[in-house]
Design an enzyme around this catalytic site. Structure first.
Site, mmCIF file in Angstrom:
data_model
loop_
_atom_site.group_PDB
_atom_site.id
_atom_site.type_symbol
_atom_site.label_atom_id
_atom_site.label_comp_id
_atom_site.label_asym_id
_atom_site.label_seq_id
_atom_site.Cartn_x
_atom_site.Cartn_y
_atom_site.Cartn_z
ATOM 1 N N ARG A 100 0.859 -1.183 0.000
ATOM 2 C CA ARG A 100 0.000 0.000 0.000
ATOM 3 C C ARG A 100 0.896 1.234 0.000
ATOM 4 O O ARG A 100 2.108 1.137 0.234
ATOM 5 C CB ARG A 100 -0.936 0.009 1.211
ATOM 6 C CG ARG A 100 -0.227 0.162 2.578
ATOM 7 C CD ARG A 100 -1.244 0.432 3.673
ATOM 8 N NE ARG A 100 -0.667 0.467 5.006
ATOM 9 C CZ ARG A 100 -0.070 1.525 5.545
ATOM 10 N NH1 ARG A 100 0.083 2.637 4.843
ATOM 11 N NH2 ARG A 100 0.400 1.458 6.777
ATOM 12 N N ASN A 102 2.191 4.935 1.472
ATOM 13 C CA ASN A 102 2.420 5.388 2.844
ATOM 14 C C ASN A 102 3.195 6.694 2.858
ATOM 15 O O ASN A 102 4.278 6.783 2.285
ATOM 16 C CB ASN A 102 3.216 4.328 3.617
ATOM 17 C CG ASN A 102 3.261 4.611 5.100
ATOM 18 O OD1 ASN A 102 2.217 4.721 5.741
ATOM 19 N ND2 ASN A 102 4.454 4.724 5.653
ATOM 20 N N GLU A 121 4.044 -5.374 6.873
ATOM 21 C CA GLU A 121 5.249 -4.835 7.534
ATOM 22 C C GLU A 121 6.335 -5.900 7.698
ATOM 23 O O GLU A 121 7.030 -5.955 8.709
ATOM 24 C CB GLU A 121 4.892 -4.207 8.887
ATOM 25 C CG GLU A 121 3.854 -3.106 8.772
ATOM 26 C CD GLU A 121 3.485 -2.469 10.100
ATOM 27 O OE1 GLU A 121 4.164 -2.752 11.113
ATOM 28 O OE2 GLU A 121 2.512 -1.686 10.123
ATOM 29 N N ASN A 146 8.955 6.100 4.905
ATOM 30 C CA ASN A 146 8.314 7.142 5.697
ATOM 31 C C ASN A 146 9.060 8.463 5.540
ATOM 32 O O ASN A 146 10.173 8.518 4.994
ATOM 33 C CB ASN A 146 8.290 6.748 7.185
ATOM 34 C CG ASN A 146 6.886 6.516 7.701
ATOM 35 O OD1 ASN A 146 5.976 7.290 7.408
ATOM 36 N ND2 ASN A 146 6.703 5.448 8.457
ATOM 37 N N ASP A 195 8.811 7.736 12.450
ATOM 38 C CA ASP A 195 7.656 7.693 11.560
ATOM 39 C C ASP A 195 7.731 8.914 10.643
ATOM 40 O O ASP A 195 8.745 9.136 9.990
ATOM 41 C CB ASP A 195 6.375 7.646 12.397
ATOM 42 C CG ASP A 195 5.198 7.028 11.660
ATOM 43 O OD1 ASP A 195 4.993 7.387 10.486
ATOM 44 O OD2 ASP A 195 4.476 6.205 12.246
#
Length: 289
Positions: A100, A102, A121, A146, A195
């Site tokens: 997906r 991100n 993950e 990220n 993140d």
């Protein structure tokens, strides 16, 4: 200076992510990836609105022509915030089942940068892309991509490998090419996972720490300058907003918390706010699509 973030919307997001301030809308946009929601928060009156997405939205970023560009699994889409209609724009990774999209970012030239990841993950099937009407893959072989963002002068690009706990800096050319990747920051064991990342006007990097109960501010040289602690564990990403760009918004997540953890962290998944002493960079809109 001690900063105490305040929860301004206790929406209990499973995976709140991707906050971005829109001067056009005078609002903060963000997503809940796992609940498949796109959220809007208006700072002036605290009003909120939520939209359903047809699949997991990795990011929702303002488009110069109005509306948002939303990253859904396997594609970029245009989202009309008035009608709630999604319109496909371009396929992404049609050949990578289980991935997906991100975390995304718009640079000062209006280019969209975003990553992909293995939704489980586990597999190193994620990659870093830019989109300028044409799609370009820059980095490959990452489990969770990220934190794409750039320095204030647009010559340095930052990218986060969450599971490796690293932030890498690259030289960024005027044409959007990356070169000379070098390790800038490594998050130590026990401090959570890096993140989303955002840069302020001094060129410092603000990093949300998933499982770390905090956000951190690092200098452009990678020196830790400030830690802002939160009353919940999973801090996903920060965004600067408001007319002076000193309002800082933080998304958080309840993902992975046990029932006992959730009872101890009733604000997990909430949207938080605090004031910074250094403003963020002017928000940009996607110039394509």
């Amino acid at each position: 200076m001690t900063v105490e973030p305040r929860c301004i919307w206790a929406l209990g997001a499973t995976l709140g992510e991707g906050p971005v301030w829109s001067p056009r809308d005078q609002a903060l946009w963000f997503v809940d990836i796992k609940k498949r929601h796109i959220h809007r928060f208006r700072a002036a009156d605290g009003s909120t609105r939520s939209f359903d997405a047809p699949d997991q939205p990795g990011f929702a970023l303002p488009r110069a022509g109005g509306g948002l560009i939303v990253g859904l699994p396997g594609k970029l889409t245009r989202f009309d915030t008035e009608t709630g209609v999604f319109e496909p724009l371009v396929a992404v990774e049609w050949d990578r089942a289980g991935n997906r999209l991100n975390d995304g970012f718009v640079d000062a030239q209006g280019r969209l940068w975003f990553g992909s990841m293995d939704d489980a993950e586990e597999a190193a099937t994620g990659a870093l892309y830019s989109w300028t009407g044409a799609l370009k893959r820059h980095v490959d072989g990452i489990v969770i991509t990220n934190g794409p963002c750039t320095s204030p002068d647009g010559t340095t690009f930052y990218h986060t490998d969450t599971l490796a706990k690293t932030i890498t800096a690259y030289d960024l050319s005027a044409g959007g090419a990356l070169a000379n990747g070098r390790l800038l920051i490594t998050i130590e064991d026990g401090a959570g996972w890096p993140d989303g990342t955002v840069v302020d006007a001094d060129g410092c990097l603000w990093v949300g720490l998933f499982g770390g109960w905090a956000a951190r501010r690092y200098s452009p040289a990678g020196e830790l300058l400030q830690v802002v602690r939160f009353p919940c564990a999973n801090i996903t990403k920060l965004a600067f907003g408001g007319d002076d760009r000193l309002d800082v918004y933080a998304t958080t997540a309840a993902k992975g918390l046990s029932d006992q953890d959730r009872a101890a962290q009733p604000l997990a998944g909430g949207l938080f706010h605090f004031r910074a002493t250094v403003p963020g960079l002017p928000p940009a809109e996607i110039a394509y699509g």
